[in-house]
Motif scaffolding. Structure first.
Motif, PDB file in Angstrom:
ATOM      1  N   SER A  61       0.823  -1.195   0.000  1.00  0.00           N
ATOM      2  CA  SER A  61       0.000   0.000   0.000  1.00  0.00           C
ATOM      3  C   SER A  61       0.864   1.255   0.000  1.00  0.00           C
ATOM      4  N   PRO A  62       0.794   2.066  -1.053  1.00  0.00           N
ATOM      5  CA  PRO A  62       1.641   3.256  -1.103  1.00  0.00           C
ATOM      6  C   PRO A  62       1.254   4.300  -0.067  1.00  0.00           C
ATOM      7  N   LEU A  63       0.035   4.238   0.447  1.00  0.00           N
ATOM      8  CA  LEU A  63      -0.393   5.246   1.409  1.00  0.00           C
ATOM      9  C   LEU A  63       0.113   4.971   2.820  1.00  0.00           C
ATOM     10  N   VAL A  64       0.595   3.796   3.088  1.00  0.00           N
ATOM     11  CA  VAL A  64       1.005   3.485   4.446  1.00  0.00           C
ATOM     12  C   VAL A  64       2.442   2.979   4.513  1.00  0.00           C
ATOM     13  N   SER A  65       3.265   3.454   3.604  1.00  0.00           N
ATOM     14  CA  SER A  65       4.670   3.082   3.680  1.00  0.00           C
ATOM     15  C   SER A  65       5.484   4.316   4.021  1.00  0.00           C
ATOM     16  N   VAL A  66       6.505   4.121   4.827  1.00  0.00           N
ATOM     17  CA  VAL A  66       7.385   5.229   5.155  1.00  0.00           C
ATOM     18  C   VAL A  66       8.127   5.607   3.888  1.00  0.00           C
ATOM     19  N   SER A  67       8.336   6.909   3.684  1.00  0.00           N
ATOM     20  CA  SER A  67       9.033   7.354   2.487  1.00  0.00           C
ATOM     21  C   SER A  67      10.453   6.802   2.463  1.00  0.00           C
ATOM     22  N   ALA A  68      11.056   6.861   1.300  1.00  0.00           N
ATOM     23  CA  ALA A  68      12.401   6.308   1.123  1.00  0.00           C
ATOM     24  C   ALA A  68      13.348   6.830   2.192  1.00  0.00           C
ATOM     25  N   ASP A  69      14.302   6.003   2.577  1.00  0.00           N
ATOM     26  CA  ASP A  69      15.266   6.388   3.597  1.00  0.00           C
ATOM     27  C   ASP A  69      16.013   7.634   3.140  1.00  0.00           C
ATOM     28  N   THR A 101      11.197  13.426  11.662  1.00  0.00           N
ATOM     29  CA  THR A 101       9.833  13.533  11.157  1.00  0.00           C
ATOM     30  C   THR A 101       8.926  13.921  12.312  1.00  0.00           C
ATOM     31  N   VAL A 102       7.690  14.292  12.007  1.00  0.00           N
ATOM     32  CA  VAL A 102       6.726  14.681  13.037  1.00  0.00           C
ATOM     33  C   VAL A 102       5.592  13.667  13.036  1.00  0.00           C
ATOM     34  N   GLN A 103       5.420  12.989  14.173  1.00  0.00           N
ATOM     35  CA  GLN A 103       4.287  12.079  14.307  1.00  0.00           C
ATOM     36  C   GLN A 103       3.079  12.894  14.724  1.00  0.00           C
ATOM     37  N   VAL A 104       1.997  12.770  13.954  1.00  0.00           N
ATOM     38  CA  VAL A 104       0.784  13.523  14.264  1.00  0.00           C
ATOM     39  C   VAL A 104      -0.315  12.657  14.853  1.00  0.00           C
ATOM     40  N   GLU A 105      -0.316  11.372  14.523  1.00  0.00           N
ATOM     41  CA  GLU A 105      -1.351  10.466  15.027  1.00  0.00           C
ATOM     42  C   GLU A 105      -0.829   9.043  15.023  1.00  0.00           C
ATOM     43  N   ALA A 106      -1.603   8.167  15.647  1.00  0.00           N
ATOM     44  CA  ALA A 106      -1.362   6.723  15.582  1.00  0.00           C
ATOM     45  C   ALA A 106      -2.707   6.027  15.671  1.00  0.00           C
ATOM     46  N   THR A 107      -2.833   4.928  14.956  1.00  0.00           N
ATOM     47  CA  THR A 107      -4.067   4.151  14.968  1.00  0.00           C
ATOM     48  C   THR A 107      -3.716   2.672  14.856  1.00  0.00           C
ATOM     49  N   GLN A 108      -4.593   1.836  15.321  1.00  0.00           N
ATOM     50  CA  GLN A 108      -4.382   0.401  15.179  1.00  0.00           C
ATOM     51  C   GLN A 108      -5.013  -0.139  13.906  1.00  0.00           C
ATOM     52  N   HIS A 109      -5.597   0.739  13.097  1.00  0.00           N
ATOM     53  CA  HIS A 109      -6.322   0.308  11.906  1.00  0.00           C
ATOM     54  C   HIS A 109      -5.604   0.762  10.633  1.00  0.00           C
ATOM     55  N   LEU A 110      -5.185  -0.194   9.823  1.00  0.00           N
ATOM     56  CA  LEU A 110      -4.474   0.085   8.583  1.00  0.00           C
ATOM     57  C   LEU A 110      -5.289   0.983   7.659  1.00  0.00           C
ATOM     58  N   ARG A 111      -6.571   0.701   7.518  1.00  0.00           N
ATOM     59  CA  ARG A 111      -7.429   1.485   6.624  1.00  0.00           C
ATOM     60  C   ARG A 111      -7.484   2.942   7.059  1.00  0.00           C
ATOM     61  N   ILE A 112      -7.639   3.178   8.352  1.00  0.00           N
ATOM     62  CA  ILE A 112      -7.702   4.551   8.871  1.00  0.00           C
ATOM     63  C   ILE A 112      -6.370   5.260   8.643  1.00  0.00           C
ATOM     64  N   ALA A 113      -5.262   4.549   8.857  1.00  0.00           N
ATOM     65  CA  ALA A 113      -3.943   5.142   8.615  1.00  0.00           C
ATOM     66  C   ALA A 113      -3.807   5.556   7.155  1.00  0.00           C
ATOM     67  N   GLY A 114      -4.215   4.677   6.248  1.00  0.00           N
ATOM     68  CA  GLY A 114      -4.142   4.990   4.825  1.00  0.00           C
ATOM     69  C   GLY A 114      -4.995   6.183   4.442  1.00  0.00           C
ATOM     70  N   GLU A 115      -6.199   6.246   5.009  1.00  0.00           N
ATOM     71  CA  GLU A 115      -7.083   7.377   4.731  1.00  0.00           C
ATOM     72  C   GLU A 115      -6.492   8.676   5.265  1.00  0.00           C
ATOM     73  N   LYS A 116      -5.911   8.635   6.454  1.00  0.00           N
ATOM     74  CA  LYS A 116      -5.335   9.835   7.051  1.00  0.00           C
ATOM     75  C   LYS A 116      -4.127  10.316   6.250  1.00  0.00           C
ATOM     76  N   VAL A 117      -3.253   9.387   5.862  1.00  0.00           N
ATOM     77  CA  VAL A 117      -2.097   9.756   5.040  1.00  0.00           C
ATOM     78  C   VAL A 117      -2.579  10.370   3.726  1.00  0.00           C
TER      79      VAL A 117
END
Length: 108
Positions: A6-14, A21-37
């Motif tokens: 999933s391109p929406l939930v992968s950390v950008s290239a090293d 980086t700045v962490q703004v949120e965390a979730t236990q749900h992959l779908r929600i993470a992808g939507e937020k990104v």
């Protein structure tokens, strides 16, 4: 493996010259993470996420914006973009090889 594809939930290239980086949120749900990104990217942010296994707390998807050369640069970005207003629990994290090494809370 949907985590790896999933391109929406992968950390950008090293980016060794931009390890913060700045962490703004965390979730236990992959779908929600992808939507937020996706939503953050649509707003113009360089957004990415990372899946972490916190053992007893379970698997979490941390949502980040930006890559910075220093913690001070990340802090200036947070203040300039008012990230700490929208995300009061945001924190600066230092990544190496796309894994968190350290974290620092941001004072408002």
């Amino acid at each position: 493996d949907k985590h790896a594809t999933s391109p929406l939930v992968s950390v950008s290239a090293d980016l060794p010259d931009r390890p913060y980086t700045v962490q703004v949120e965390a979730t236990q749900h992959l779908r929600i993470a992808g939507e937020k990104v996706g939503a953050l990217k649509a707003e113009g942010y360089d957004a990415h996420s990372e899946m972490v296994d916190l053992r007893q707390k379970g698997v979490w998807h941390r949502i980040y914006i930006g890559r910075f050369a220093s913690g001070d640069e990340a802090r200036r970005y947070i203040l300039a973009k008012k990230i700490n207003t929208a995300y009061p629990d945001c924190m600066i994290r230092r990544l190496e090889n796309n894994h968190v090494l350290t974290e620092k809370s941001v004072q408002q």
